[in-house]
Design a protein around this motif. Sequence first.
Motif, PDB file in Angstrom:
ATOM      1  N   ILE A 127      57.808 -96.783 -21.272  1.00 36.04           N
ATOM      2  CA  ILE A 127      58.692 -95.902 -20.516  1.00 36.04           C
ATOM      3  C   ILE A 127      59.617 -95.157 -21.483  1.00 36.04           C
ATOM      4  N   PRO A 128      60.231 -94.060 -21.035  1.00 41.14           N
ATOM      5  CA  PRO A 128      61.172 -93.330 -21.893  1.00 41.14           C
ATOM      6  C   PRO A 128      62.376 -94.199 -22.271  1.00 41.14           C
ATOM      7  N   VAL A 129      62.934 -93.906 -23.419  1.00 49.74           N
ATOM      8  CA  VAL A 129      64.126 -94.592 -23.932  1.00 49.74           C
ATOM      9  C   VAL A 129      65.158 -93.523 -24.301  1.00 49.74           C
ATOM     10  N   VAL A 130      66.382 -93.672 -23.805  1.00 53.17           N
ATOM     11  CA  VAL A 130      67.434 -92.682 -24.044  1.00 53.17           C
ATOM     12  C   VAL A 130      68.626 -93.371 -24.692  1.00 53.17           C
ATOM     13  N   VAL A 131      69.023 -92.910 -25.863  1.00 54.97           N
ATOM     14  CA  VAL A 131      70.156 -93.474 -26.602  1.00 54.97           C
ATOM     15  C   VAL A 131      71.379 -92.576 -26.412  1.00 54.97           C
ATOM     16  N   LEU A 132      72.474 -93.191 -25.925  1.00 51.17           N
ATOM     17  CA  LEU A 132      73.708 -92.456 -25.659  1.00 51.17           C
ATOM     18  C   LEU A 132      74.795 -92.827 -26.669  1.00 51.17           C
TER      19      LEU A 132
END
Length: 441
Positions: A102-107
């Motif tokens: 799945i997509p991974v988003v780093v904030l």
Amino acid sequence: MHQRILLRARKGPFDVLTAEETYERDWIGKNTGNLVFSHAAYKLLATATAEITPSRFRADPRDAGEINEKYDVFVIPLANAFRRDYADRLGSMTRLIERLKIPVVVLGVGAQTDVDGDREHLRPIDDAVRAFCRAVLDRSHSIGVRGEITEDYLRALGFSAVEQIGCPSMFLHGDSLRIEKAKAALGTEDRLAFVISPYVRALAPLVRHHHRRYPNLRYVAQDLYTLGTLLYGDVPKLRGKTDDLPIHTSHPLLVEDKVRMFMDPWPWMEYLSGFDFAFGTRIHGTITALISGTPGYLLAHDSRTLELARYFDIPHRLMRDVPADVDAAQLYEDADYTALNDGHKERFARITAFLAKHDLDLSFGDGNSAARFDEQVRRTVYPPAVRPASAYPAEDLLTRLQFLRDENRALQQKLKALRAQPLRERVKQAVGGRVRRMLRH
């Protein structure tokens, strides 16, 4: 748009735990500042259709199959994760991400080095950071970083898909943030919040000076060690010790009941909203003051704090340039919030665009979702601030002792059950536990 969101967070914004439970299980991840940015990220993503699940900081590669099945995206708010003493945990997170489909988003991840951005200090973790970034960018359009120091670092490692987005905590109220000085000058009777890191030795003369000069000074602590000291006193090897910094029960700030620590961001913000000024080395202590409407001033002592102050135009000085006799009234006079106020909407638009690029809806653009989140916060009863033990009545201390007694009984029962098992089974459990810890780290 992604709806089933796994959010890297130690706990959710409506998980209510006592101070004793928080300390025993470390529900703050060593520092309550972690809750400020992770809960702000939760609010940003809390649309009417989103299902957000805190990860509890678990990063076990064996969970990848379940995560792939149950979630649409893994959102990872991070602070100073690119630092030398975090390399093992960064490696665990990397191994988990490498198994995700799945997509991974780093904030808002940040590098931690000195205020000059010393690359040599970071060189021992270059390979771990490269592996992490490769794993993320195989599943993401870009990496959101705190500021220019981290962006420069990642570009030097060969990554171009890097965007400065600051920290989610500053966007807790969306594009609405305005800081005004309520007073022309700060007086000695005004309420002053110290948001300091008790391990920064250079703060000692500032602590002494402001304790003497400002009777309404309060130290708002954030770290797990101080929580333990407030709840249970000094650890055995430190009993009877003194220090110029507020790390022992003998310090005047603890003796005079001038220390507070909160288990959740919301009562913390409410408390700080009653102050005239907040200053110190804690970046999220400063940010918590600002999003409470209280003027804040940062004494930046490393890259992780400095780059956020620069990105958001938070009034600041380098700690190494702060004279030992500096006074809060001078910092208050010097503080100018024009750039912070004027640039906030543009910075909010930037993080909004970043989230949209990664197929994440924003609560502030989803009808009354943000207001509904705030209403749930208002209905939730959070524990009050923790104060020095000497400030509590006997019945409260008895409750605390009963908690410790119950914890001790539970541990004894576990030990008794373990001893009752055959030796072969005990060895198996011990080895299995060690293997699990190795996999986690």
